[in-house]
Write a protein that holds these residues in place. Structure first.
Motif, PDB file in Angstrom:
ATOM      1  N   ALA A   1     125.484 130.618  22.956  1.00  0.00           N
ATOM      2  CA  ALA A   1     125.203 129.966  21.682  1.00  0.00           C
ATOM      3  C   ALA A   1     125.374 130.949  20.528  1.00  0.00           C
ATOM      4  CB  ALA A   1     123.786 129.406  21.678  1.00  0.00           C
ATOM      5  N   ILE A   2     125.693 130.407  19.366  1.00  0.00           N
ATOM      6  CA  ILE A   2     125.820 131.194  18.138  1.00  0.00           C
ATOM      7  C   ILE A   2     124.622 130.884  17.254  1.00  0.00           C
ATOM      8  CG2 ILE A   2     127.207 131.602  16.069  1.00  0.00           C
ATOM      9  CD1 ILE A   2     129.595 130.471  17.738  1.00  0.00           C
ATOM     10  N   ILE A   3     123.845 131.899  16.932  1.00  0.00           N
ATOM     11  CA  ILE A   3     122.719 131.683  16.015  1.00  0.00           C
ATOM     12  C   ILE A   3     123.302 131.646  14.609  1.00  0.00           C
ATOM     13  CG2 ILE A   3     120.440 132.445  15.286  1.00  0.00           C
ATOM     14  CD1 ILE A   3     120.730 131.657  18.283  1.00  0.00           C
ATOM     15  N   LEU A   4     123.470 130.430  14.096  1.00  0.00           N
ATOM     16  CA  LEU A   4     124.165 130.226  12.822  1.00  0.00           C
ATOM     17  C   LEU A   4     123.331 130.694  11.641  1.00  0.00           C
ATOM     18  CD1 LEU A   4     126.705 129.009  11.474  1.00  0.00           C
ATOM     19  CD2 LEU A   4     125.489 126.827  11.396  1.00  0.00           C
ATOM     20  N   GLY A   5     122.005 130.581  11.763  1.00  0.00           N
ATOM     21  CA  GLY A   5     121.152 130.971  10.654  1.00  0.00           C
ATOM     22  C   GLY A   5     119.695 130.696  10.965  1.00  0.00           C
ATOM     23  N   LYS A   6     118.855 130.932   9.959  1.00  0.00           N
ATOM     24  CA  LYS A   6     117.408 130.766  10.072  1.00  0.00           C
ATOM     25  C   LYS A   6     116.958 129.691   9.084  1.00  0.00           C
ATOM     26  CE  LYS A   6     115.445 133.533  12.288  1.00  0.00           C
ATOM     27  NZ  LYS A   6     115.020 134.913  12.001  1.00  0.00           N
ATOM     28  N   THR A   7     115.991 128.894   9.494  1.00  0.00           N
ATOM     29  CA  THR A   7     115.550 127.760   8.682  1.00  0.00           C
ATOM     30  C   THR A   7     114.181 127.983   8.047  1.00  0.00           C
ATOM     31  OG1 THR A   7     114.668 126.688  10.669  1.00  0.00           O
ATOM     32  CG2 THR A   7     116.902 126.075   9.971  1.00  0.00           C
ATOM     33  N   ASN A   8     113.971 127.286   6.950  1.00  0.00           N
ATOM     34  CA  ASN A   8     112.704 127.359   6.232  1.00  0.00           C
ATOM     35  C   ASN A   8     111.580 126.751   7.066  1.00  0.00           C
ATOM     36  OD1 ASN A   8     111.129 128.044   3.997  1.00  0.00           O
ATOM     37  ND2 ASN A   8     111.429 126.076   2.989  1.00  0.00           N
ATOM     38  N   LEU A   9     110.369 127.132   6.754  1.00  0.00           N
ATOM     39  CA  LEU A   9     109.187 126.630   7.444  1.00  0.00           C
ATOM     40  C   LEU A   9     108.006 126.656   6.489  1.00  0.00           C
ATOM     41  CD1 LEU A   9     107.578 129.462   9.566  1.00  0.00           C
ATOM     42  CD2 LEU A   9     109.689 129.862   8.305  1.00  0.00           C
ATOM     43  N   HIS A  10     106.957 125.954   6.855  1.00  0.00           N
ATOM     44  CA  HIS A  10     105.723 126.103   6.102  1.00  0.00           C
ATOM     45  C   HIS A  10     105.251 127.541   6.323  1.00  0.00           C
ATOM     46  CE1 HIS A  10     102.453 123.753   4.066  1.00  0.00           C
ATOM     47  NE2 HIS A  10     101.932 124.969   4.165  1.00  0.00           N
ATOM     48  N   GLU A  11     105.012 128.247   5.235  1.00  0.00           N
ATOM     49  CA  GLU A  11     104.798 129.692   5.303  1.00  0.00           C
ATOM     50  C   GLU A  11     103.785 130.077   6.378  1.00  0.00           C
ATOM     51  OE1 GLU A  11     103.659 133.222   2.149  1.00  0.00           O
ATOM     52  OE2 GLU A  11     105.122 131.670   1.627  1.00  0.00           O
ATOM     53  N   PHE A  12     104.201 130.972   7.250  1.00  0.00           N
ATOM     54  CA  PHE A  12     103.424 131.413   8.404  1.00  0.00           C
ATOM     55  C   PHE A  12     103.004 130.247   9.306  1.00  0.00           C
ATOM     56  CE2 PHE A  12     102.692 135.281   5.779  1.00  0.00           C
ATOM     57  CZ  PHE A  12     103.155 136.218   6.691  1.00  0.00           C
ATOM     58  N   ALA A  13     103.683 129.106   9.169  1.00  0.00           N
ATOM     59  CA  ALA A  13     103.446 127.921  10.004  1.00  0.00           C
ATOM     60  C   ALA A  13     102.051 127.331   9.783  1.00  0.00           C
ATOM     61  CB  ALA A  13     103.654 128.262  11.488  1.00  0.00           C
TER      62      ALA A  13
ATOM     63  N   ILE B   1     102.065 121.314   7.361  1.00  0.00           N
ATOM     64  CA  ILE B   1     103.047 120.341   7.850  1.00  0.00           C
ATOM     65  C   ILE B   1     103.926 119.777   6.733  1.00  0.00           C
ATOM     66  CG2 ILE B   1     101.666 119.702   9.852  1.00  0.00           C
ATOM     67  CD1 ILE B   1     100.786 117.186   8.347  1.00  0.00           C
ATOM     68  N   THR B   2     104.034 120.505   5.607  1.00  0.00           N
ATOM     69  CA  THR B   2     104.881 120.015   4.511  1.00  0.00           C
ATOM     70  C   THR B   2     106.098 120.893   4.245  1.00  0.00           C
ATOM     71  OG1 THR B   2     103.507 121.140   2.853  1.00  0.00           O
ATOM     72  CG2 THR B   2     102.944 118.859   3.399  1.00  0.00           C
ATOM     73  N   THR B   3     106.177 122.069   4.872  1.00  0.00           N
ATOM     74  CA  THR B   3     107.332 122.979   4.791  1.00  0.00           C
ATOM     75  C   THR B   3     107.648 123.414   3.371  1.00  0.00           C
ATOM     76  OG1 THR B   3     108.222 122.061   6.838  1.00  0.00           O
ATOM     77  CG2 THR B   3     109.727 123.372   5.509  1.00  0.00           C
ATOM     78  N   SER B   4     106.755 124.239   2.844  1.00  0.00           N
ATOM     79  CA  SER B   4     106.970 124.924   1.578  1.00  0.00           C
ATOM     80  C   SER B   4     106.625 126.383   1.802  1.00  0.00           C
ATOM     81  CB  SER B   4     106.086 124.329   0.479  1.00  0.00           C
ATOM     82  OG  SER B   4     106.284 125.022  -0.742  1.00  0.00           O
ATOM     83  N   SER B   5     107.413 127.275   1.206  1.00  0.00           N
ATOM     84  CA  SER B   5     107.162 128.703   1.396  1.00  0.00           C
ATOM     85  C   SER B   5     107.519 129.474   0.135  1.00  0.00           C
ATOM     86  CB  SER B   5     107.997 129.231   2.570  1.00  0.00           C
ATOM     87  OG  SER B   5     109.375 129.250   2.247  1.00  0.00           O
ATOM     88  N   SER B   6     106.949 130.668   0.016  1.00  0.00           N
ATOM     89  CA  SER B   6     107.234 131.488  -1.155  1.00  0.00           C
ATOM     90  C   SER B   6     108.674 131.968  -1.160  1.00  0.00           C
ATOM     91  CB  SER B   6     106.275 132.693  -1.195  1.00  0.00           C
ATOM     92  OG  SER B   6     106.415 133.503  -0.031  1.00  0.00           O
ATOM     93  N   LEU B   7     109.281 132.105   0.005  1.00  0.00           N
ATOM     94  CA  LEU B   7     110.662 132.564   0.083  1.00  0.00           C
ATOM     95  C   LEU B   7     111.654 131.415  -0.049  1.00  0.00           C
ATOM     96  CD1 LEU B   7     112.502 135.023   0.538  1.00  0.00           C
ATOM     97  CD2 LEU B   7     112.394 134.542   2.988  1.00  0.00           C
ATOM     98  N   GLY B   8     111.342 130.280   0.553  1.00  0.00           N
ATOM     99  CA  GLY B   8     112.308 129.191   0.613  1.00  0.00           C
ATOM    100  C   GLY B   8     112.022 128.001  -0.267  1.00  0.00           C
ATOM    101  N   GLY B   9     110.831 127.940  -0.844  1.00  0.00           N
ATOM    102  CA  GLY B   9     110.496 126.779  -1.651  1.00  0.00           C
ATOM    103  C   GLY B   9     110.243 125.545  -0.790  1.00  0.00           C
TER     104      GLY B   9
END
Length: 645
Positions: free
Chosen positions: A280-292, A295-303
């Motif tokens: 498999a090719i790890i194409l990239g990394k995805t945003n997440l709710h900061e430090f998990a 359940i709304t997926t907002s972070s200081s790095l990714g918005g």
């Protein structure tokens, strides 16, 4: 991007991807291997079938092939054939010349190597378009029937149709690469183009944090390996996106926090390592709710990540970046993590399949922890079959994660062996009314979908058994352990990064101010916890686990259940800015350690996806995959978001 200029296969053997279809020949009883392009001849050589008696004319065959070409949008240049009937060997020659199939090795006793049709028979067999009747017999002089024409038309159409990226499964991608319609490098570029079009601009889903700068080069190397040695397996050359709390030694691993924006671990997480080993090719990394944390997926790095089905709604979390990305066809499949519901909630909100495996089935080594008593990593995909392929690649013992010792001897040869379209026939499925609330309008919208799903389960052969889960009120009173364990386990993770770690403790991160301020109170509360050596913590770990496991096992044993079902989330995706709840159903799996799989069950009247979750016994992922696959294939509720066409 390179244009091959042809949809026809140029090299390699076609992966066996078509469904088993009954074949007919001339009114006699013979082995049915011709019909089983997707089935090894060894499994079909002793099967027999009474065949239809209606022969097909050459004109009927030619008409069907021309129609297949028209549907696929490719030129039809087959030489004319004549006669009231047509023999199997003549069909092979005509198809081989039209499709320009490469020669292959002949393996049939009744096809002499010097025969003028031998190369055609071998190439059609290798391509999966015409198989032998047994391991050793092709029956070249058998007469084509009308039913055979129908079978061939379907196979030829699927063989020559142009590749379409959107909603392509992992096996679709492998077939396209084997046929020469696509290279892995081209596939990576197509996904990168979609990310640029829909994630970085346009509707701006905002799901992907980091792109692997070496993805195209890695793909090129895997293409060369495929040409020289063949594919390693189903994930060879397949682009995958992983949640940005899995360590990657070639990209930052941030947990969505600005504080870790430049942190590149020395080693891959164990599951990432396994995926790379599978090709498999790890194409990239995805945003997440900061430090998990949520359940709304907002972070200081990714918005804030958006839901591709409704941009003003949450995508779920904490693996919402993976959920929104895979739903939007930014990669073939993805990885998420789940402490309380973080794989299953975003899968439900994005019309995806998500598997939370049994604790111990897959290693957590190299995943930034939230609460290791509950943490798992697992697949998120558009289909059950893709999720099963991902699970195969990521399970297994890891000496760095002692929990995986429990899985030794309990992992099947392949979870894809459980992909049974009739898997619900005779199954007994527990349905607990208390897990399907409908007192609020937003709950009723989900409950209506789930009640319909129960009827669908029954129509597919399952028995829906009314149950009441013992001690449910007591179970729901227990808290998640993320509020207890996070500080100590995060500090251990930061310590594992060595001297190069940007911070060495949660206290240092808080002091820096480089984090999502919306989580400040939660982070400070966790940092204030001084020890896990307390009666309160030990009671939760021991008693919560015991009561949850025993309650679930008892109700399943009392009613002879294969699984329990319920809405993955009791509410669909909420409006951004108005908060998000999911109910407590998703805690049954982490509190017990038992596996669960969510699969699309349909949409609310507002067009928001709803998932139904199957919960099973420890290390019984195979049964859950069988049930979920049967439901998926019987309903086909998954729909791609219209906003990312």
């Amino acid at each position: 991007m390179t244009n091959h200029g042809s949809v026809f296969r140029k090299s390699g053997a076609l992966l066996m991807a078509s469904a088993v279809i009954a074949a007919t020949w001339g009114g006699t009883t013979v082995p049915s291997a011709f019909a089983a392009a997707a089935t090894p001849a060894s499994k079909t050589s002793t099967a027999t079938i009474t065949l239809a008696k209606t022969p097909a004319s050459a004109a009927t065959f030619l008409g069907a092939m021309e129609e297949a070409a028209t549907l696929a949008g490719v030129p039809f240049t087959m030489d004319k054939l004549s006669g009231t009937t047509i023999k199997r060997k003549d069909v092979a020659v005509a198809l081989q010349q039209w499709l320009k199939l490469d020669p292959a090795t002949i393996s049939f006793k009744d096809v002499p190597e010097q025969a003028d049709y031998a190369d055609a028979v071998a190439s059609l067999n290798a391509a999966g378009l015409m198989k032998g009747y047994t391991d050793t017999l092709f029956l070249p002089n058998a007469i084509l029937t009308e039913n055979d024409v129908t079978v061939l038309k379907d196979r030829v159409y699927n063989y020559i149709k142009p590749f379409v990226l959107e909603e392509a499964t992992i096996m679709d991608l492998q077939t396209a690469m084997t046929q020469g319609k696509l290279t892995s490098k081209e596939l990576v570029q197509q996904y990168l183009d979609r990310i640029e079009k829909y994630d970085d601009q346009g509707v701006s889903i905002n799901a992907v944090l980091t792109i692997n700068p070496d993805a195209l080069q890695i793909a090129e190397q895997l293409d060369a390996e495929r040409a020289a040695q063949g594919a390693r397996g189903p994930l060879h050359g397949i682009p995958i996106l992983v949640k940005d709390n899995f360590d990657t030694n070639d990209m930052p691993t941030t947990a969505g926090c600005i504080c870790l924006k430049d942190s590149i671990p020395a080693h891959d997480a164990e599951q990432v390592k396994k995926l790379k080993a599978a090709g498999a090719i790890i194409l990239g990394k995805t945003n997440l709710h900061e430090f998990a944390f949520g359940i709304t997926t907002s972070s200081s790095l990714g918005g804030q990540t958006l839901n591709p089905y409704a941009l003003d709604h949450y995508p779920g979390g904490s693996s919402g970046g993976t959920g929104a990305a895979i739903a939007s066809n930014f990669a073939a499949a993805g990885l998420g993590t789940d402490t309380g519901g973080s794989i299953r909630i975003p899968s439900s909100f994005n019309s995806l399949v998500g598997i939370r495996p049994t604790i111990g089935l897959s290693s957590r080594e190299g995943i930034i922890p939230l609460a290791l008593t509950q943490d798992v990593g697992g697949p998120m995909a558009r289909t059950v079959s893709d999720a099963a392929i991902m699970l195969d690649a990521t399970v297994g013992y890891d000496k760095k994660d002692v929990s995986t010792a429990y899985a030794v001897g309990k992992i099947p040869s392949s979870y894809t062996d459980f992909l049974d379209v009739n898997g619900l026939k005779g199954a007994r499925i527990g349905v607990a009314p208390e897990l399907i609330p409908s007192t609020k309008a937003e709950e009723k919208a989900v409950a209506d979908v789930i009640h319909n799903a129960v009827e669908e389960l029954k129509s597919l052969g399952a028995t829906a058994v009314p149950i009441s889960i013992p001690n449910l009120t007591e179970i729901n009173k227990y808290p998640s352990l993320s509020g207890y364990e996070f500080k100590f386990q995060l500090n251990d993770y930061l310590d594992s990064l060595g001297e190069e770690a940007p911070y060495h403790s949660l206290s240092e991160i808080i002091a820096s101010g480089e984090f999502d301020k919306a989580q400040e109170q939660s982070m400070k509360a966790r940092d204030a916890r001084e020890t896990l050596d307390t009666t309160e913590y030990k009671d939760i770990v021991l008693k919560r686990t015991q009561v949850t496991r025993e309650s679930l096992l008892k109700v399943m044993a009392d009613h002879n259940l294969d699984a329990i079902i319920y809405p993955t989330s009791t509410q669909a995706a909420g409006l951004i800015g108005e908060g998000q709840t999911s109910g407590g159903n998703n805690r049954l799996s982490p509190f017990s350690g038992f596996p669960a799989i969510t699969v699309p069950a349909g949409f609310t009247t507002d067009g928001l996806p709803v998932g139904i979750e199957f919960l099973g016994r420890a290390f019984d992922e195979g049964t859950l995959i069988k049930l979920a696959y049967s439901y998926e294939q019987g309903t086909h509720h998954r729909q791609a978001p219209e906003l990312t066409p």
